[in-house]
Write a protein that holds these residues in place. Structure first.
Motif, PDB file in Angstrom:
ATOM      1  N   ARG A 107      46.986  12.487 -32.649  1.00 41.68           N
ATOM      2  CA  ARG A 107      47.794  12.936 -31.670  1.00 41.68           C
ATOM      3  C   ARG A 107      47.544  13.826 -30.415  1.00 41.68           C
ATOM      4  N   ASP A 108      46.511  14.457 -30.608  1.00 39.89           N
ATOM      5  CA  ASP A 108      45.863  15.140 -29.238  1.00 39.89           C
ATOM      6  C   ASP A 108      45.111  14.241 -28.607  1.00 39.89           C
ATOM      7  N   TYR A 109      44.516  13.034 -29.055  1.00 40.40           N
ATOM      8  CA  TYR A 109      43.749  12.226 -28.401  1.00 40.40           C
ATOM      9  C   TYR A 109      44.818  11.317 -27.584  1.00 40.40           C
ATOM     10  N   GLY A 110      45.882  11.028 -28.434  1.00 40.19           N
ATOM     11  CA  GLY A 110      46.728  10.277 -27.446  1.00 40.19           C
ATOM     12  C   GLY A 110      47.234  10.958 -26.303  1.00 40.19           C
ATOM     13  N   ARG A 111      47.643  12.419 -26.558  1.00 36.91           N
ATOM     14  CA  ARG A 111      47.996  13.162 -25.455  1.00 36.91           C
ATOM     15  C   ARG A 111      47.004  13.332 -24.361  1.00 36.91           C
ATOM     16  N   GLU A 112      45.910  13.457 -24.518  1.00 37.90           N
ATOM     17  CA  GLU A 112      44.890  13.442 -23.597  1.00 37.90           C
ATOM     18  C   GLU A 112      44.809  12.132 -22.693  1.00 37.90           C
ATOM     19  N   VAL A 113      44.849  11.009 -23.381  1.00 39.04           N
ATOM     20  CA  VAL A 113      44.930   9.637 -22.806  1.00 39.04           C
ATOM     21  C   VAL A 113      46.076   9.738 -21.847  1.00 39.04           C
ATOM     22  N   ASN A 114      47.260  10.116 -22.681  1.00 36.84           N
ATOM     23  CA  ASN A 114      48.476   9.993 -21.598  1.00 36.84           C
ATOM     24  C   ASN A 114      48.378  10.907 -20.285  1.00 36.84           C
ATOM     25  N   GLU A 115      47.736  12.074 -20.397  1.00 30.60           N
ATOM     26  CA  GLU A 115      47.511  12.751 -19.398  1.00 30.60           C
ATOM     27  C   GLU A 115      46.644  12.355 -18.356  1.00 30.60           C
ATOM     28  N   ALA A 116      45.566  11.758 -18.719  1.00 26.97           N
ATOM     29  CA  ALA A 116      44.509  10.934 -17.930  1.00 26.97           C
ATOM     30  C   ALA A 116      45.204   9.782 -17.389  1.00 26.97           C
ATOM     31  N   VAL A 117      46.259   9.228 -17.882  1.00 26.59           N
ATOM     32  CA  VAL A 117      46.733   8.209 -17.431  1.00 26.59           C
ATOM     33  C   VAL A 117      47.744   8.390 -16.263  1.00 26.59           C
ATOM     34  N   LEU A 118      48.402   9.606 -16.319  1.00 26.44           N
ATOM     35  CA  LEU A 118      49.340  10.204 -15.409  1.00 26.44           C
ATOM     36  C   LEU A 118      48.563  10.637 -14.196  1.00 26.44           C
ATOM     37  N   ALA A 119      47.411  11.128 -14.303  1.00 24.82           N
ATOM     38  CA  ALA A 119      46.645  11.697 -13.183  1.00 24.82           C
ATOM     39  C   ALA A 119      46.072  10.529 -12.513  1.00 24.82           C
ATOM     40  N   GLY A 120      45.575   9.420 -13.164  1.00 22.92           N
ATOM     41  CA  GLY A 120      45.317   8.170 -12.624  1.00 22.92           C
ATOM     42  C   GLY A 120      46.292   7.559 -11.808  1.00 22.92           C
ATOM     43  N   ARG A 121      47.609   7.477 -12.173  1.00 23.07           N
ATOM     44  CA  ARG A 121      48.540   6.921 -11.487  1.00 23.07           C
ATOM     45  C   ARG A 121      48.888   7.810 -10.207  1.00 23.07           C
ATOM     46  N   GLU A 122      48.530   8.994 -10.171  1.00 23.04           N
ATOM     47  CA  GLU A 122      48.767   9.936  -8.997  1.00 23.04           C
ATOM     48  C   GLU A 122      47.633   9.489  -8.064  1.00 23.04           C
ATOM     49  N   ALA A 123      46.441   9.348  -8.606  1.00 21.29           N
ATOM     50  CA  ALA A 123      45.467   8.977  -7.754  1.00 21.29           C
ATOM     51  C   ALA A 123      45.406   7.866  -7.046  1.00 21.29           C
ATOM     52  N   LEU A 124      45.993   6.715  -7.753  1.00 20.48           N
ATOM     53  CA  LEU A 124      46.310   5.511  -7.210  1.00 20.48           C
ATOM     54  C   LEU A 124      47.197   5.490  -6.326  1.00 20.48           C
ATOM     55  N   ALA A 125      48.473   6.302  -6.464  1.00 19.82           N
ATOM     56  CA  ALA A 125      49.556   6.315  -5.442  1.00 19.82           C
ATOM     57  C   ALA A 125      48.903   6.775  -4.286  1.00 19.82           C
ATOM     58  N   ARG A 126      48.191   8.040  -4.221  1.00 25.45           N
ATOM     59  CA  ARG A 126      47.843   8.629  -2.772  1.00 25.45           C
ATOM     60  C   ARG A 126      46.531   7.452  -2.602  1.00 25.45           C
ATOM     61  N   LEU A 127      45.870   6.846  -3.163  1.00 20.43           N
ATOM     62  CA  LEU A 127      44.775   6.019  -2.642  1.00 20.43           C
ATOM     63  C   LEU A 127      45.551   4.692  -2.008  1.00 20.43           C
ATOM     64  N   ASN A 128      46.549   4.344  -2.580  1.00 20.34           N
ATOM     65  CA  ASN A 128      47.404   3.030  -1.863  1.00 20.34           C
ATOM     66  C   ASN A 128      48.134   3.680  -0.750  1.00 20.34           C
ATOM     67  N   GLU A 129      48.675   4.798  -0.724  1.00 25.44           N
ATOM     68  CA  GLU A 129      49.268   5.279   0.611  1.00 25.44           C
ATOM     69  C   GLU A 129      48.358   5.446   1.703  1.00 25.44           C
ATOM     70  N   ALA A 130      47.024   5.937   1.373  1.00 23.19           N
ATOM     71  CA  ALA A 130      46.087   6.153   2.086  1.00 23.19           C
ATOM     72  C   ALA A 130      45.703   4.719   3.099  1.00 23.19           C
ATOM     73  N   ARG A 131      45.446   3.775   1.956  1.00 20.54           N
ATOM     74  CA  ARG A 131      45.154   2.512   2.594  1.00 20.54           C
ATOM     75  C   ARG A 131      46.194   1.968   3.438  1.00 20.54           C
ATOM     76  N   SER A 132      47.388   2.179   3.135  1.00 19.04           N
ATOM     77  CA  SER A 132      48.557   1.625   4.014  1.00 19.04           C
ATOM     78  C   SER A 132      48.451   2.338   5.303  1.00 19.04           C
ATOM     79  N   LEU A 133      48.242   3.785   5.457  1.00 13.03           N
ATOM     80  CA  LEU A 133      48.179   4.509   6.615  1.00 13.03           C
ATOM     81  C   LEU A 133      46.834   3.774   7.523  1.00 13.03           C
TER      82      LEU A 133
END
Length: 140
Positions: free
Chosen positions: A4-30
């Motif tokens: 359960r903890d491992y799954g939570r850690e993976v989910n937290e990493a996925v959420l952080a990765g999504r945020e990083a991708l969103a910012r990177l894609n926004e930067a690319r567009s600008l």
């Protein structure tokens, strides 16, 4: 670590990765927009064009700083995911692009070259984060 903890850690990493991708894609567009205005500027766009291009560059720089923070958070979250050595990210590879704007802009052509360099670096960061995100999804 419990499953359960491992799954939570993976989910937290996925959420952080999504945020990083969103910012990177926004930067690319600008950066794309700044690059387009840069081409117009090179072709003789005038003062208004230069002002718009610099505004886009300033916006891109701001978003790249946000991307830098998001990537640091992603790195931190990845450290919580055990037994997956491919998840280590060299932050220097991702973050060098954020510190280049307004370091002595000499000519429009040089600025255009810097925009192109930043776009390549952002694209590389996006590819690396997407690769890691695919590995994280496989862990779920």
């Amino acid at each position: 670590m419990a499953i359960r903890d491992y799954g939570r850690e993976v989910n937290e990493a996925v959420l952080a990765g999504r945020e990083a991708l969103a910012r990177l894609n926004e930067a690319r567009s600008l950066l794309d927009s700044a690059g387009n205005w840069g081409i117009v500027d090179i072709l003789g766009g005038g003062l208004l064009t230069t002002m718009i291009k610099r505004s886009k560059m300033k916006d891109a720089d701001s978003v790249m700083q946000e991307a830098r923070h998001a990537l640091k958070r992603f790195q931190k979250e990845l450290m919580d995911v055990e037994n997956i050595p491919e998840f280590h990210i060299e932050m220097g590879d991702f973050l060098a692009f954020a510190d280049y704007f307004f370091d002595g802009i000499i000519a429009d052509v040089m600025v255009q070259s810097r925009i192109s360099d930043a776009k390549r670096q952002v694209d590389n960061a996006i590819r690396k984060v997407e690769y890691i995100m695919n590995q994280l999804r496989a862990c779920r």
